[in-house]
Design an enzyme around this catalytic site. Structure first.
Site, PDB file in Angstrom:
ATOM      1  N   SER A 148       0.662  -1.102   0.159  1.00 34.59           N
ATOM      2  CA  SER A 148       0.028   0.126  -0.004  1.00 34.59           C
ATOM      3  C   SER A 148       0.901   1.409   0.072  1.00 34.59           C
ATOM      4  O   SER A 148       0.256   2.138  -0.475  1.00 34.59           O
ATOM      5  CB  SER A 148      -0.787   0.124   1.318  1.00 34.59           C
ATOM      6  OG  SER A 148      -0.210  -0.129   2.558  1.00 34.59           O
ATOM      7  N   GLY A 186      -1.857  -4.292   1.053  1.00 33.33           N
ATOM      8  CA  GLY A 186      -1.795  -5.563   1.718  1.00 33.33           C
ATOM      9  C   GLY A 186      -1.012  -6.617   1.522  1.00 33.33           C
ATOM     10  O   GLY A 186      -0.966  -7.727   2.268  1.00 33.33           O
ATOM     11  N   ASP A 206      -5.789   7.223   9.170  1.00 26.27           N
ATOM     12  CA  ASP A 206      -5.437   5.855   9.940  1.00 26.27           C
ATOM     13  C   ASP A 206      -3.966   5.806  10.691  1.00 26.27           C
ATOM     14  O   ASP A 206      -3.895   5.142  11.227  1.00 26.27           O
ATOM     15  CB  ASP A 206      -5.382   4.737   8.862  1.00 26.27           C
ATOM     16  CG  ASP A 206      -4.442   4.837   7.893  1.00 26.27           C
ATOM     17  OD1 ASP A 206      -3.654   5.812   7.862  1.00 26.27           O
ATOM     18  OD2 ASP A 206      -4.421   4.178   6.890  1.00 26.27           O
TER      19      ASP A 206
END
Length: 207
Positions: free
Chosen positions: A32, A69, A179
């Site tokens: 990512s 991922g 995040d």
């Protein structure tokens, strides 16, 4: 017949001379952090790398085969097909972070990365390995072993290693998305600047 033969030779030579030279490819093969997670693809550091290459006169074409991922095992499974499809001159191997975040065995990760480096070389590409790090809450023993594996692997295989490219942005939360893990669009140029000194010597002279 002799005139026909000479014509065919001359025509064949002219056609060969006019055949376009294929631009060398750079394969970005990561997770990512290279897949522009949470932002537009055009804002990611890999897309910015293509812009930098054009601005500085390099002919290289960047192919981004990064998947959010992705682990080293997943990358190893995908790499042969990517190498066969794109035939890159350079492979930017940015994997391992998800192995660490899942606390997967360091030995297995290193083995996967080493195999990918060899596959890249066997395909005629020059690999570049990206150093990865994980949060301190995984414990000093695991964290140190994890980070050290990249340096040791680079030395053992004589592979250029990009020092942890999140380091220039790591201490400022403003550089990350909500995040707290993935870099923001504004931080992407800093990631490119961290990669460029290791990559540039492999590019040759600009045209």
């Amino acid at each position: 017949m002799r005139c026909v033969f000479l014509f065919l030779c001359l025509w064949g030579g002219a056609a060969a001379a006019q055949a376009p030279v294929q631009a060398p490819k750079i394969l970005a093969f990561g997770d990512s952090l290279s897949a522009a997670y949470g932002i537009q693809a055009s804002q990611g550091w890999v897309a910015l790398l293509q812009q930098r290459l054009r601005q500085e006169g390099y002919p290289h074409v960047v192919v981004n085969a990064s998947i959010s991922g992705e682990t080293s095992a997943g990358g190893l499974a995908r790499l042969p097909a990517a190498l066969g499809q794109h035939r890159p001159a350079i492979v930017l191997l940015e994997l391992g972070a998800n192995d660490g975040l899942r606390a997967l065995p360091v030995k297995a990760m290193r083995g996967n990365l080493e195999r990918m480096l060899q596959l890249s070389r066997d395909a005629g590409a020059r690999p570049v390995l990206f150093e990865m790090r994980i949060p301190a809450n995984y414990g000093p023993a695991y964290g140190e072993s994890f980070t050290r594996s990249f340096t040791e692997l680079g030395q053992a295989t004589k592979t250029p290693v990009v020092p942890f490219f999140l380091m220039p942005i790591a201490l400022d939360p403003a550089n990350f998305q909500d995040d707290g893990i993935h870099p923001s669009a504004a931080a992407q140029p800093k990631l490119l600047e961290a990669v460029w000194p290791t990559l540039k010597p492999l590019l040759g002279r600009p045209r």
